[in-house]
Design a protein around this motif. Structure first.
Motif, PDB file in Angstrom:
ATOM      1  N   ILE A 110       0.863  -1.188   0.000  1.00 27.14           N
ATOM      2  CA  ILE A 110       0.000   0.000   0.000  1.00 27.14           C
ATOM      3  C   ILE A 110       0.894   1.229   0.000  1.00 27.14           C
ATOM      4  N   VAL A 111       0.630   2.137  -0.924  1.00 31.42           N
ATOM      5  CA  VAL A 111       1.307   3.429  -0.924  1.00 31.42           C
ATOM      6  C   VAL A 111       0.234   4.509  -0.970  1.00 31.42           C
ATOM      7  N   PHE A 112       0.552   5.654  -0.393  1.00 27.90           N
ATOM      8  CA  PHE A 112      -0.390   6.766  -0.352  1.00 27.90           C
ATOM      9  C   PHE A 112       0.065   7.838  -1.332  1.00 27.90           C
ATOM     10  N   GLU A 113      -0.892   8.356  -2.062  1.00 29.96           N
ATOM     11  CA  GLU A 113      -0.629   9.326  -3.125  1.00 29.96           C
ATOM     12  C   GLU A 113       0.239  10.485  -2.650  1.00 29.96           C
ATOM     13  N   ASN A 114      -0.059  11.035  -1.499  1.00 27.59           N
ATOM     14  CA  ASN A 114       0.687  12.199  -1.018  1.00 27.59           C
ATOM     15  C   ASN A 114       2.132  11.863  -0.644  1.00 27.59           C
ATOM     16  N   ASP A 115       2.400  10.601  -0.334  1.00 30.92           N
ATOM     17  CA  ASP A 115       3.772  10.189  -0.002  1.00 30.92           C
ATOM     18  C   ASP A 115       4.623   9.967  -1.249  1.00 30.92           C
ATOM     19  N   PHE A 116       3.969   9.710  -2.386  1.00 29.37           N
ATOM     20  CA  PHE A 116       4.687   9.425  -3.637  1.00 29.37           C
ATOM     21  C   PHE A 116       4.051  10.193  -4.804  1.00 29.37           C
ATOM     22  N   PRO A 117       4.127  11.524  -4.796  1.00 31.26           N
ATOM     23  CA  PRO A 117       3.444  12.299  -5.840  1.00 31.26           C
ATOM     24  C   PRO A 117       3.959  12.017  -7.255  1.00 31.26           C
ATOM     25  N   ASP A 118       5.250  11.752  -7.396  1.00 30.15           N
ATOM     26  CA  ASP A 118       5.773  11.447  -8.734  1.00 30.15           C
ATOM     27  C   ASP A 118       5.208  10.137  -9.262  1.00 30.15           C
TER      28      ASP A 118
END
Length: 123
Positions: A110-118
């Motif tokens: 699970i990854v969160f959009e704000n943690d990995f914007p690129d």
């Protein structure tokens, strides 16, 4: 068409050469079957997880090998959570992902959009 055996092989050498080809064919078939089983398990995992996310009003995307239909026998399920859910909901999402993973045997990242914007822009 299979490759031609070297001309200098004896009958026993030719047999060993062809036997090796058959072993490789079985190996490739086994890898394909395992990858297909992995894809089905990943889809079941996503079905469970996406139902939970939808019940909480959370949008998500699958990316990586499962989304690109290039699943292997070692693939995991990569999920990006869109938006910025509150911390308690993030924790609940992680717990549900772990439970879905243990139920199906498919690791879930699970990854969160704000943690990995690129990454979010790329998928």
């Amino acid at each position: 068409m299979p490759p031609q055996p070297p001309c200098h092989l004896s009958i026993s050498g030719l047999f060993l050469y062809l036997s090796g080809m058959e072993v490789m064919t079985r190996y490739q078939r086994l890898k394909r079957d395992r990858a297909q089983a992995r894809m089905l398990a990943a889809q079941r995992t996503w079905d469970v997880l996406s139902a939970f996310l939808a019940s909480r009003g959370v949008e998500a995307k699958v990316f990586g090998s499962v989304a690109e239909d290039r699943c292997s026998e070692m693939s995991d399920l990569d999920v990006m959570i869109l938006g910025e859910p509150p911390l308690d909901l993030k924790r609940e999402i992680m717990r549900r992902a772990e439970r879905a993973s243990s139920d199906t045997g498919i690791p879930v990242d699970i990854v969160f959009e704000n943690d990995f914007p690129d990454l979010a822009r790329a998928i």
